[in-house]
Design an enzyme around this catalytic site. Structure first.
Site, PDB file in Angstrom:
ATOM      1  N   ARG A 130       0.824  -1.226   0.000  1.00  0.00           N
ATOM      2  CA  ARG A 130       0.000   0.000   0.000  1.00  0.00           C
ATOM      3  C   ARG A 130       0.856   1.274   0.000  1.00  0.00           C
ATOM      4  O   ARG A 130       1.856   1.367   0.708  1.00  0.00           O
ATOM      5  CB  ARG A 130      -0.899   0.008   1.238  1.00  0.00           C
ATOM      6  CG  ARG A 130      -1.712   1.294   1.357  1.00  0.00           C
ATOM      7  CD  ARG A 130      -2.854   1.125   2.286  1.00  0.00           C
ATOM      8  NE  ARG A 130      -2.479   1.047   3.692  1.00  0.00           N
ATOM      9  CZ  ARG A 130      -3.369   0.906   4.676  1.00  0.00           C
ATOM     10  NH1 ARG A 130      -4.646   0.813   4.402  1.00  0.00           N
ATOM     11  NH2 ARG A 130      -2.969   0.848   5.934  1.00  0.00           N
ATOM     12  N   ARG A 173      -1.360  -4.046  14.658  1.00  0.00           N
ATOM     13  CA  ARG A 173      -2.710  -3.556  14.334  1.00  0.00           C
ATOM     14  C   ARG A 173      -3.666  -4.715  14.073  1.00  0.00           C
ATOM     15  O   ARG A 173      -4.826  -4.676  14.458  1.00  0.00           O
ATOM     16  CB  ARG A 173      -2.647  -2.608  13.129  1.00  0.00           C
ATOM     17  CG  ARG A 173      -2.262  -1.196  13.542  1.00  0.00           C
ATOM     18  CD  ARG A 173      -1.443  -0.489  12.490  1.00  0.00           C
ATOM     19  NE  ARG A 173      -2.188  -0.238  11.289  1.00  0.00           N
ATOM     20  CZ  ARG A 173      -1.647  -0.238  10.056  1.00  0.00           C
ATOM     21  NH1 ARG A 173      -0.365  -0.516   9.902  1.00  0.00           N
ATOM     22  NH2 ARG A 173      -2.387   0.041   9.026  1.00  0.00           N
TER      23      ARG A 173
HETATM   24  P1  AMP Z   1      -6.285   3.712  10.144  1.00  0.00           P
HETATM   25  O1  AMP Z   1      -5.917   4.663   9.065  1.00  0.00           O
HETATM   26  O2  AMP Z   1      -7.769   3.558  10.307  1.00  0.00           O
HETATM   27  O3  AMP Z   1      -5.577   2.377   9.991  1.00  0.00           O
HETATM   28  O4  AMP Z   1      -5.767   4.352  11.533  1.00  0.00           O
HETATM   29  C1  AMP Z   1      -4.406   4.612  11.734  1.00  0.00           C
HETATM   30  C2  AMP Z   1      -4.111   4.715  13.211  1.00  0.00           C
HETATM   31  O5  AMP Z   1      -4.871   5.793  13.785  1.00  0.00           O
HETATM   32  C3  AMP Z   1      -4.503   3.497  14.035  1.00  0.00           C
HETATM   33  O6  AMP Z   1      -3.530   2.466  14.005  1.00  0.00           O
HETATM   34  C4  AMP Z   1      -4.651   4.125  15.427  1.00  0.00           C
HETATM   35  O7  AMP Z   1      -3.385   4.405  15.999  1.00  0.00           O
HETATM   36  C5  AMP Z   1      -5.304   5.473  15.102  1.00  0.00           C
HETATM   37  N1  AMP Z   1      -6.782   5.364  15.081  1.00  0.00           N
HETATM   38  C6  AMP Z   1      -7.608   5.557  14.012  1.00  0.00           C
HETATM   39  N2  AMP Z   1      -8.887   5.395  14.354  1.00  0.00           N
HETATM   40  C7  AMP Z   1      -8.892   5.078  15.682  1.00  0.00           C
HETATM   41  C8  AMP Z   1      -9.917   4.773  16.615  1.00  0.00           C
HETATM   42  N3  AMP Z   1     -11.220   4.734  16.238  1.00  0.00           N
HETATM   43  N4  AMP Z   1      -9.555   4.500  17.894  1.00  0.00           N
HETATM   44  C9  AMP Z   1      -8.271   4.523  18.272  1.00  0.00           C
HETATM   45  N5  AMP Z   1      -7.247   4.783  17.447  1.00  0.00           N
HETATM   46  C10 AMP Z   1      -7.537   5.075  16.143  1.00  0.00           C
END
Ligand code: AMP
Length: 224
Positions: A130, A173
């Site tokens: 990605r 993750r």
């Molecule tokens: P993503 O782009 O959705 O993979 O989010 C990237 C990172 O942002 C995640 O690995 C978390 O560190 C943080 N993050 C995004 N959304 C959330 C959420 N709803 N709760 C907690 N951390 C979040």
């Protein structure tokens, strides 16, 4: 369409949530609210929230529930999304956040929660390949790069690998997804608003699978 759609999209990292949500947001004319994108903007702008969140994000850890919910509440308040509709991507990510979202929306309820199912082997390959635009967050991959020299086709921004798309952070993750986010599937299926779709297939085929389910949910909501 006379009323907006109130949707939550679930799925492991790399399931294609971001790509699909952009398409659905266009189709239903509602904002795509992606907490990961919002947090990355805060990091880039070096806001207080961004400075606090960066280390946790780079390590693949979650940001505290209350902090993320407060950010979402502010966003949904803007341009009336809370009453007009939205597509939530990356939120809620824990049962506590799902409960906070219910409170935030009261008395309204979500129309549908879609879980995009993709085998872990496939998401691992997708995440390693990605690449994203630093400015507009458009998603590319090493096998489908921008036309010119890692410059975004849409906005001309720089297209790079995310800081948290390293092997260690990806595994963290995915583990957290199983521990914290997978229980949401149970939470929403008990409420009778969860549907699961197969996320393997072309982007367009997966979009059509999702639209079919959303249209059905909106029709049923209209009929009752
Ligand atoms: P993503 O782009 O959705 O993979 O989010 C990237 C990172 O942002 C995640 O690995 C978390 O560190 C943080 N993050 C995004 N959304 C959330 C959420 N709803 N709760 C907690 N951390 C979040």
């Amino acid at each position: 369409m006379s009323r907006g759609a109130f949707l939550v999209i679930l799925g492991k990292q790399g399931a294609g949530k971001g790509t699909q949500c952009v398409r659905l947001a266009r189709n239903y004319a509602v904002p795509h609210v992606a907490t990961g994108d919002m947090l990355r903007s805060e990091v880039r702008a070096k806001t207080e929230l961004g400075l606090k969140a960066k280390a946790a994000m780079d390590a693949g850890e979650l940001i505290p529930d209350e902090v993320v919910t407060a950010m979402v509440a502010l966003r949904l308040d803007r341009d009336g999304a809370i009453s007009k509709g939205f597509i939530l991507d990356g939120y809620p990510r824990t049962v506590a956040q799902a409960e906070q979202l219910d409170t935030l929306l009261e008395p309204r309820k979500l129309d549908l929660v879609i879980d995009i199912e993709v085998p872990t082997g496939v998401v691992l390959r997708r995440l390693a390949a990605r690449r994203v635009c630093l400015d507009c967050q458009a998603v590319y991959s090493t096998s489908s790069p921008p036309k010119v020299n890692w410059t975004c086709d849409i906005c001309g921004g720089e297209v790079v690998q995310r800081d948290d798309d390293t092997e260690v952070a990806i595994l963290r993750r995915l583990n957290l997804y199983e521990e914290e986010t997978a229980p949401l599937i149970d939470f929403y299926s008990k409420k009778g608003i969860l549907t699961t779709i197969n996320g393997v297939g072309s982007t367009e085929v997966v979009t059509q699978r999702m639209i079919k389910e959303i249209d059905l949910a909106l029709k049923n909501a209209g009929d009752t």
